[in-house]
Design a protein around this motif. Structure first.
Motif, PDB file in Angstrom:
ATOM      1  N   GLU A   1      38.811  41.350  39.867  1.00 45.48           N
ATOM      2  CA  GLU A   1      38.148  40.965  38.624  1.00 45.48           C
ATOM      3  C   GLU A   1      38.453  39.506  38.276  1.00 45.48           C
ATOM      4  OE1 GLU A   1      39.627  44.024  36.066  1.00 45.48           O
ATOM      5  OE2 GLU A   1      38.305  45.540  36.917  1.00 45.48           O
TER       6      GLU A   1
ATOM      7  N   ARG B   1      29.614  41.251  38.203  1.00 45.20           N
ATOM      8  CA  ARG B   1      30.546  40.806  37.159  1.00 45.20           C
ATOM      9  C   ARG B   1      30.141  39.449  36.600  1.00 45.20           C
ATOM     10  NH1 ARG B   1      35.210  43.523  40.667  1.00 45.20           N
ATOM     11  NH2 ARG B   1      35.489  45.391  39.390  1.00 45.20           N
TER      12      ARG B   1
ATOM     13  N   TYR C   1      38.662  38.761  30.064  1.00 44.46           N
ATOM     14  CA  TYR C   1      38.307  39.476  31.299  1.00 44.46           C
ATOM     15  C   TYR C   1      39.206  39.038  32.451  1.00 44.46           C
ATOM     16  CZ  TYR C   1      34.269  41.558  29.099  1.00 44.46           C
ATOM     17  OH  TYR C   1      33.461  42.315  28.288  1.00 44.46           O
TER      18      TYR C   1
ATOM     19  N   GLY D   1      42.259  41.542  33.931  1.00 46.38           N
ATOM     20  CA  GLY D   1      41.646  42.028  35.158  1.00 46.38           C
ATOM     21  C   GLY D   1      42.620  42.174  36.313  1.00 46.38           C
TER      22      GLY D   1
END
Length: 197
Positions: free
Chosen positions: A86, A63, A78, A82
């Motif tokens: 994440e 990631r 993100y 997430g």
């Protein structure tokens, strides 16, 4: 500190590398394609610790490399959309990105949560951008939540008399409740108060 090159080398030795190499090439051409790869990283790269990148799992490293391949300014989305894994990957990736101070709100959000893993990730190297009062409060929250203080980057350099006073007050509250202070916090308080005398 970890670098994108080191993460890349650590992942190149895993079975996930061909998938990630393809995902990175796609993200370079079409940044919006990274959304799917970012979400799939846990499944495609796995969650095993990387021996050549201590403190990082394969999905976190994948990631981070995907985020590094994107144009600046896209990181917040993100994090905001997430799940906890994440979000943690985004927080850990911040020192590797050209985010300047733009990602401070992400740290502030992570510090407000009751997720110990997010709190620890928020106090990594990018936390140098936090002002001193916010940083002190985050360190105290680590003590309160039982997050080991070795997760706090640059702790010995940034710890000051104000933090010592906060820790001393917290230690008194714990003692009054018949509960001990965590050993690492007690050691930090001892170091700070010894330096004062």
């Amino acid at each position: 500190m970890i670098t994108t090159d080191r993460l890349r080398k650590a992942l190149a030795a895993t079975p996930a590398w061909p998938w990630l190499e393809e995902a990175l090439a796609a993200a370079a051409d079409r940044p919006d394609s990274a959304v799917r790869s970012f979400a799939a990283a846990g499944r495609r790269a796995g969650r095993a610790e990387l021996a050549d990148a201590p403190g990082w799992t394969a999905d976190e490293a994948a990631r981070a490399l995907l985020l590094a391949a994107l144009p600046p300014g896209q990181v917040s989305a993100y994090y905001e959309h997430g799940d906890a894994d994440e979000k943690r990957a985004v927080l850990k990736a911040l020192p590797l990105l050209n985010a300047g101070t733009d990602a401070i709100p992400l740290l502030q959000d992570a510090i407000r949560t009751n997720d110990a893993r997010l709190l620890a990730a928020a106090l990594g190297p990018y936390a140098r951008h936090l002002d001193q009062p916010s940083w002190r409060q985050a360190v105290l929250k680590c003590v309160f939540m039982g997050v080991p203080l070795d997760a706090v980057h640059d702790l010995d350099r940034r710890a000051d008399a104000e933090l010592a006073a906060m820790l001393a007050a917290f230690a008194e509250e714990r003692a009054a409740a018949g509960r001990p202070m965590p050993a690492d916090a007690a050691a930090l308080l001892h170091r700070l108060t010894s330096e004062e005398t």
